[in-house]
Design an enzyme around this catalytic site. Structure first.
Site, mmCIF file in Angstrom:
data_model
loop_
_atom_site.group_PDB
_atom_site.id
_atom_site.type_symbol
_atom_site.label_atom_id
_atom_site.label_comp_id
_atom_site.label_asym_id
_atom_site.label_seq_id
_atom_site.Cartn_x
_atom_site.Cartn_y
_atom_site.Cartn_z
ATOM 1 N N GLN A 13 -12.076 0.618 5.566
ATOM 2 C CA GLN A 13 -11.360 0.828 5.152
ATOM 3 C C GLN A 13 -12.369 -0.729 3.851
ATOM 4 O O GLN A 13 -11.856 -0.220 2.392
ATOM 5 C CB GLN A 13 -10.075 -0.302 5.364
ATOM 6 N N HIS A 65 0.896 -0.927 -0.101
ATOM 7 C CA HIS A 65 0.051 -0.008 -0.294
ATOM 8 C C HIS A 65 0.893 1.388 0.031
ATOM 9 O O HIS A 65 0.785 1.931 -0.693
ATOM 10 C CB HIS A 65 -0.952 -0.165 0.979
ATOM 11 N N ARG A 85 -6.647 -10.706 16.702
ATOM 12 C CA ARG A 85 -7.077 -9.339 17.368
ATOM 13 C C ARG A 85 -8.288 -9.106 18.257
ATOM 14 O O ARG A 85 -9.135 -8.214 18.085
ATOM 15 C CB ARG A 85 -7.520 -8.267 16.251
#
Length: 290
Positions: free
Chosen positions: A205, A144, A260
């Site tokens: 996103q 990215h 996470r």
């Protein structure tokens, strides 16, 4: 060799002369050199320099840096809106205005500022390296930060504005949210209670890539469209698809598989004897942050 040089010079004659004098816009080779140096530092030089050093404490810098990018991204969004997206664009097939009209020149300026902001954001990865958070330098992150600035440079150099600039405006909107989260996170434990929306950043996103792909896909269904750079349409659609897949995989690995988990869930797992932790190592049964 002479032929190649001549072809390059002829090709660059088609670039937009209005942006030629902006910093970094004179030649693609300067930009390529910066990005290659960035990749070399992140993957090789930086880790070697930090190998026998303690991680740098950059908390104060990170707070300032992230909130600076919040402000910069907000300004970029505002300029895109005022340069066309709220002042004349149809949100469908909008060609690049190559005139000297003040709005067209305003679009040139914000297109350059957007590209320039991508080079500022290379600092993200440098911070990872200097703090010895090398596990955060993933393929997704590096791709990215290194490949897209290169693509965006060509977009701004040849066609600053038009329907091809929509994705840049949406990306800047997302970065307002993203860098706000990073800034609050860097500000310390007192702000942890305000960071419950971490998981939603990835959702935003993903939504970004869907919105951008839907918008640019209009080109393929219009009877006619005067946008001058079909190649940019194809690239935006391809990038939107690739990044949707990459971020979907990140979502799956991070949240569906539990890598996470929210802090409360992590504490519960640790209490039950599990070793689930985020960005840390397990030492004597306890989680130690890197």
């Amino acid at each position: 060799m002479e032929g190649i040089v001549t072809m390059y010079q002829d090709f660059m004659k088609k670039a937009d002369p209005r942006i030629a004098d902006y910093p970094l816009m004179q030649s693609p080779f300067l930009v390529m050199g910066i990005l290659l140096a960035y990749v070399y530092f992140v993957l090789s030089l930086g880790p070697r320099l930090m190998a026998n050093r303690k991680p740098l404490n950059l908390k104060k810098f990170m707070v300032l840096y992230n909130f600076f990018l919040v402000g910069l991204s907000l300004y970029i969004v505002y300029e895109f809106l005022m340069a066309g997206w709220l002042t004349g664009y149809t949100w469908r097939c909008d060609p690049v205005d190559f005139s000297q009209d003040p709005k067209a020149l305003r679009m040139v300026s914000v297109a350059w500022l957007f590209v320039f902001s991508k080079f500022i954001e290379l600092t993200d990865t440098v911070i990872f390296v200097l703090r010895k958070k090398n596990e955060q330098v993933t393929f997704l992150h590096l791709f990215h930060h290194s490949v897209l600035p290169w693509s965006w440079w060509w977009g701004a150099r040849f066609g600053p504005g038009g329907m091809g600039s929509f994705h840049a405006m949406i990306n800047s909107m997302v970065h307002v949210v993203m860098y706000l989260y990073y800034g609050l996170s860097a500000a310390g434990p007192a702000f942890q209670k305000y960071l419950w929306w971490k998981k939603h950043i990835t959702a935003i996103q993903l939504a970004q890539f869907v919105i951008v792909s839907v918008h640019i896909s209009q080109y393929y269904f219009m009877p006619s469209c005067q946008y001058q750079f079909p190649i940019f349409v194809h690239l935006i659609w391809i990038y939107g698809t690739i990044f949707f897949i990459l971020f979907s995989n990140f979502w799956y690995q991070s949240y569906t598989k539990g890598k996470r988990l929210p802090r409360v869930a992590q504490q519960a797992a640790q209490h039950n004897g599990s070793s689930i932790h985020e960005n840390g190592t397990v030492t004597n049964g306890k989680v130690k942050a890197n």
